[in-house]
Design a protein around this motif. Structure first.
Motif, PDB file in Angstrom:
ATOM      1  N   ARG A 192       0.840  -1.202   0.000  1.00 42.42           N
ATOM      2  CA  ARG A 192       0.000   0.000   0.000  1.00 42.42           C
ATOM      3  C   ARG A 192       0.874   1.250   0.000  1.00 42.42           C
ATOM      4  O   ARG A 192       0.625   2.210  -0.745  1.00 42.42           O
ATOM      5  CB  ARG A 192      -0.904  -0.022   1.229  1.00 42.42           C
ATOM      6  CG  ARG A 192      -2.058   0.971   1.188  1.00 42.42           C
ATOM      7  CD  ARG A 192      -2.976   0.751   2.383  1.00 42.42           C
ATOM      8  NE  ARG A 192      -4.307   1.288   2.185  1.00 42.42           N
ATOM      9  CZ  ARG A 192      -5.347   0.980   2.926  1.00 42.42           C
ATOM     10  NH1 ARG A 192      -5.198   0.119   3.937  1.00 42.42           N
ATOM     11  NH2 ARG A 192      -6.535   1.505   2.687  1.00 42.42           N
ATOM     12  N   ASN A 193       1.939   1.247   0.803  1.00 41.24           N
ATOM     13  CA  ASN A 193       2.864   2.388   0.844  1.00 41.24           C
ATOM     14  C   ASN A 193       3.604   2.555  -0.476  1.00 41.24           C
ATOM     15  O   ASN A 193       3.933   3.675  -0.877  1.00 41.24           O
ATOM     16  CB  ASN A 193       3.882   2.197   1.975  1.00 41.24           C
ATOM     17  CG  ASN A 193       3.251   2.333   3.352  1.00 41.24           C
ATOM     18  OD1 ASN A 193       2.189   2.940   3.499  1.00 41.24           O
ATOM     19  ND2 ASN A 193       3.892   1.761   4.354  1.00 41.24           N
ATOM     20  N   ARG A 194       3.825   1.434  -1.154  1.00 44.06           N
ATOM     21  CA  ARG A 194       4.575   1.466  -2.410  1.00 44.06           C
ATOM     22  C   ARG A 194       3.841   2.251  -3.492  1.00 44.06           C
ATOM     23  O   ARG A 194       4.452   2.818  -4.410  1.00 44.06           O
ATOM     24  CB  ARG A 194       4.814   0.026  -2.872  1.00 44.06           C
ATOM     25  CG  ARG A 194       5.876  -0.150  -3.939  1.00 44.06           C
ATOM     26  CD  ARG A 194       6.209  -1.618  -4.049  1.00 44.06           C
ATOM     27  NE  ARG A 194       7.204  -1.856  -5.064  1.00 44.06           N
ATOM     28  CZ  ARG A 194       7.017  -2.640  -6.117  1.00 44.06           C
ATOM     29  NH1 ARG A 194       5.860  -3.241  -6.287  1.00 44.06           N
ATOM     30  NH2 ARG A 194       7.973  -2.833  -6.999  1.00 44.06           N
ATOM     31  N   LEU A 195       2.511   2.301  -3.394  1.00 42.81           N
ATOM     32  CA  LEU A 195       1.730   3.055  -4.369  1.00 42.81           C
ATOM     33  C   LEU A 195       2.019   4.554  -4.311  1.00 42.81           C
ATOM     34  O   LEU A 195       1.657   5.293  -5.227  1.00 42.81           O
ATOM     35  CB  LEU A 195       0.228   2.821  -4.146  1.00 42.81           C
ATOM     36  CG  LEU A 195      -0.320   1.465  -4.596  1.00 42.81           C
ATOM     37  CD1 LEU A 195      -1.794   1.341  -4.241  1.00 42.81           C
ATOM     38  CD2 LEU A 195      -0.126   1.274  -6.101  1.00 42.81           C
ATOM     39  N   ARG A 208      11.165   6.428   0.758  1.00 47.26           N
ATOM     40  CA  ARG A 208      11.930   6.261   1.992  1.00 47.26           C
ATOM     41  C   ARG A 208      11.098   5.560   3.057  1.00 47.26           C
ATOM     42  O   ARG A 208      11.573   4.617   3.713  1.00 47.26           O
ATOM     43  CB  ARG A 208      12.439   7.614   2.505  1.00 47.26           C
ATOM     44  CG  ARG A 208      12.982   7.552   3.939  1.00 47.26           C
ATOM     45  CD  ARG A 208      13.795   8.727   4.337  1.00 47.26           C
ATOM     46  NE  ARG A 208      15.179   8.592   3.897  1.00 47.26           N
ATOM     47  CZ  ARG A 208      16.080   7.823   4.508  1.00 47.26           C
ATOM     48  NH1 ARG A 208      15.751   7.108   5.558  1.00 47.26           N
ATOM     49  NH2 ARG A 208      17.317   7.762   4.063  1.00 47.26           N
ATOM     50  N   LEU A 209       9.867   6.005   3.253  1.00 48.99           N
ATOM     51  CA  LEU A 209       9.003   5.392   4.263  1.00 48.99           C
ATOM     52  C   LEU A 209       8.726   3.925   3.939  1.00 48.99           C
ATOM     53  O   LEU A 209       8.690   3.069   4.828  1.00 48.99           O
ATOM     54  CB  LEU A 209       7.690   6.174   4.379  1.00 48.99           C
ATOM     55  CG  LEU A 209       7.816   7.607   4.906  1.00 48.99           C
ATOM     56  CD1 LEU A 209       6.463   8.307   4.874  1.00 48.99           C
ATOM     57  CD2 LEU A 209       8.398   7.635   6.323  1.00 48.99           C
ATOM     58  N   TYR A 210       8.543   3.646   2.652  1.00 49.60           N
ATOM     59  CA  TYR A 210       8.314   2.265   2.212  1.00 49.60           C
ATOM     60  C   TYR A 210       9.523   1.386   2.518  1.00 49.60           C
ATOM     61  O   TYR A 210       9.397   0.290   3.077  1.00 49.60           O
ATOM     62  CB  TYR A 210       8.015   2.250   0.716  1.00 49.60           C
ATOM     63  CG  TYR A 210       8.165   0.902   0.050  1.00 49.60           C
ATOM     64  CD1 TYR A 210       7.197  -0.090   0.215  1.00 49.60           C
ATOM     65  CD2 TYR A 210       9.268   0.620  -0.762  1.00 49.60           C
ATOM     66  CE1 TYR A 210       7.330  -1.330  -0.410  1.00 49.60           C
ATOM     67  CE2 TYR A 210       9.405  -0.611  -1.384  1.00 49.60           C
ATOM     68  CZ  TYR A 210       8.436  -1.581  -1.204  1.00 49.60           C
ATOM     69  OH  TYR A 210       8.581  -2.808  -1.819  1.00 49.60           O
ATOM     70  N   LEU A 211      10.715   1.859   2.158  1.00 44.52           N
ATOM     71  CA  LEU A 211      11.926   1.061   2.351  1.00 44.52           C
ATOM     72  C   LEU A 211      12.236   0.864   3.832  1.00 44.52           C
ATOM     73  O   LEU A 211      12.706  -0.205   4.238  1.00 44.52           O
ATOM     74  CB  LEU A 211      13.110   1.725   1.647  1.00 44.52           C
ATOM     75  CG  LEU A 211      13.053   1.718   0.114  1.00 44.52           C
ATOM     76  CD1 LEU A 211      14.143   2.597  -0.466  1.00 44.52           C
ATOM     77  CD2 LEU A 211      13.166   0.290  -0.424  1.00 44.52           C
ATOM     78  N   GLU A 212      11.973   1.883   4.632  1.00 40.97           N
ATOM     79  CA  GLU A 212      12.181   1.729   6.074  1.00 40.97           C
ATOM     80  C   GLU A 212      11.244   0.671   6.644  1.00 40.97           C
ATOM     81  O   GLU A 212      11.600  -0.083   7.546  1.00 40.97           O
ATOM     82  CB  GLU A 212      11.963   3.068   6.784  1.00 40.97           C
ATOM     83  CG  GLU A 212      13.088   4.071   6.543  1.00 40.97           C
ATOM     84  CD  GLU A 212      12.816   5.420   7.193  1.00 40.97           C
ATOM     85  OE1 GLU A 212      11.657   5.640   7.619  1.00 40.97           O
ATOM     86  OE2 GLU A 212      13.745   6.246   7.274  1.00 40.97           O
ATOM     87  N   ASP A 213      10.036   0.601   6.083  1.00 43.55           N
ATOM     88  CA  ASP A 213       9.048  -0.363   6.548  1.00 43.55           C
ATOM     89  C   ASP A 213       9.361  -1.770   6.053  1.00 43.55           C
ATOM     90  O   ASP A 213       9.216  -2.757   6.787  1.00 43.55           O
ATOM     91  CB  ASP A 213       7.656   0.057   6.070  1.00 43.55           C
ATOM     92  CG  ASP A 213       6.548  -0.536   6.912  1.00 43.55           C
ATOM     93  OD1 ASP A 213       6.797  -0.834   8.092  1.00 43.55           O
ATOM     94  OD2 ASP A 213       5.427  -0.683   6.401  1.00 43.55           O
ATOM     95  N   VAL A 214       9.795  -1.875   4.806  1.00 38.73           N
ATOM     96  CA  VAL A 214       9.992  -3.179   4.188  1.00 38.73           C
ATOM     97  C   VAL A 214      11.273  -3.865   4.673  1.00 38.73           C
ATOM     98  O   VAL A 214      11.451  -5.074   4.463  1.00 38.73           O
ATOM     99  CB  VAL A 214      10.002  -3.050   2.643  1.00 38.73           C
ATOM    100  CG1 VAL A 214      11.379  -2.666   2.121  1.00 38.73           C
ATOM    101  CG2 VAL A 214       9.509  -4.327   1.980  1.00 38.73           C
TER     102      VAL A 214
END
Length: 381
Positions: free
Chosen positions: A58-61, A130-136
């Motif tokens: 979802r964040n990746r979108l 950035r937020l996506y990568l920190e989460d993933v």
């Protein structure tokens, strides 16, 4: 476009609701798996991994515009999307090194707005990435394959062998379905019997076993077991075939029970393509976030006995399991299982719509139905 009108946003809303409902069910004391507390706990852990994956997608979108699902089959993301998430997890640190820190990005965004009097779309995408990568970066997503863990160790008093409950998971690339496997296996290797079993036939409490243990508890077989699970986890293989391969490949391991939990398919009005009648009824559900249906199947094969091994001067034969298949049940025979259960989870509003249309009995024929209502699951309807 409002979130309710955006197909991708609506998909993530309904699949998240479905997985949350399924996790509630697994932790409910009326769940058929609840009486096997550790089994329900294991399945719930993999559901949490799936939920984490969907949060990442979802964040990746926020910086990638496309997201593909298997609309006509499983209702889950296509396998390529699962592979991409795993690749992103592995390269996250390297990619993060090339993106400014959040505070720096916020300052740049504020400066851009003041100078250009417009929205900083490119900077917003950098922030989203950035937020996506920190989460993933977390390893707690549902990847293409999750290596086995030993979750329980005990001793069979009849055989004097230690036995393990081992679990692993895979996202099947052909069916686009998440699969969870659990096997109860006895270990007759001399080293493990000597180490784990007392003379009184009990588990040796002097041996510290920090459960869960990564891989099979037997260190001499752990790598081979990992290789076996990777090669024997496809949805196209029946549980009977998987259990027989384990029995054949490991003379010292004796699989007594193997479970496979198939987490899907998932159906959602206006997003997935499935039975036209059901689709038409679900499309009339007042709230789109309640117009979905999640199914899952629990398959089990178990041993009804063991043919003793024999050692001779010229040849020897290892012990072999005799797996039970109910040949009187054609569907069990087709699936290659001792038993199976089909389950369906559906929001109360969607069930009411199907019931009012006279489609509930036909839609849920052969399924145990569980209704999600106000954060609770009602079964046996």
């Amino acid at each position: 476009m409002t979130p309710a009108d955006d197909p991708a946003e609506r998909y993530f809303t309904v699949i998240t609701a479905a997985l949350s409902g399924l996790e509630i069910f697994m932790r409910d004391d009326r769940s058929p798996l609840y009486r096997h507390g550790i089994v329900a706990k294991i399945v719930a852990e993999y559901i949490a991994r799936l939920d984490k994956s969907f949060a990442c997608w979802r964040n990746r979108l926020g910086f990638q515009d496309t997201f593909r699902i298997s609309r006509a089959e499983s209702g889950y993301p296509v396998f390529q999307t699962v592979l991409e998430l795993e690749n992103d997890r592995r390269s996250a640190d390297q990619r993060l090194a090339g993106i400014p820190l959040p505070d720096e990005l916020r300052a740049e965004m504020a400066d851009f707005i003041l100078r250009h009097k417009e929205f900083p779309a490119a900077l917003q995408k950098s922030m989203a990435e950035r937020l996506y990568l920190e989460d993933v970066k977390s390893k707690q997503t549902f990847g293409p394959f999750t290596l086995a863990q030993t979750a329980k160790v005990s001793v069979n008093p009849k055989t004097g062998r230690p036995y393990y409950l081992v679990h692993w998971a895979t996202f099947d690339g052909s069916a686009n379905l998440p699969l969870v496997y659990m096997v109860t296996v006895e270990d007759s290797s001399e080293a493990m019997v000597d180490q784990l079993v007392t003379r009184g036939g009990k588990l040796n409490d002097k041996v510290d076993i920090p459960l869960p243990v990564d891989g099979l508890l037997n260190p001499d077989l752990a790598h081979r077991f990992d290789d076996y699970t990777e090669k024997n986890s496809a949805y196209s293989l029946s549980p009977l075939t998987i259990a027989m391969n384990l029995d054949k490949d490991f003379p010292d391991l004796h699989p007594k029970q193997l479970r496979r939990v198939v987490l899907g398919p998932f159906y959602s009005a206006g997003i997935t393509e499935n039975n036209s009648t059901v689709q038409e009824v679900l499309s009339k559900v007042r709230k789109p976030e309640n117009a979905w249906l999640l199914t899952w199947t629990i398959q089990e094969v178990y041993s009804k006995g063991e043919t003793p091994g024999r050692k001779g001067l010229w040849s020897s034969q290892p012990a072999q399991e005799e797996f039970f298949i109910d040949t009187a049940d054609l569907e069990a025979t087709r699936q290659g299982v001792s038993s199976y259960e089909n389950h369906a989870l559906v929001p109360h509003e969607a069930y009411q719509a199907l019931y009012a249309a006279g489609e509930a009995d036909k839609t849920f024929a052969g399924y145990k139905v569980h209704i999600l209502s106000n954060g609770q699951v009602i079964s046996d309807v």
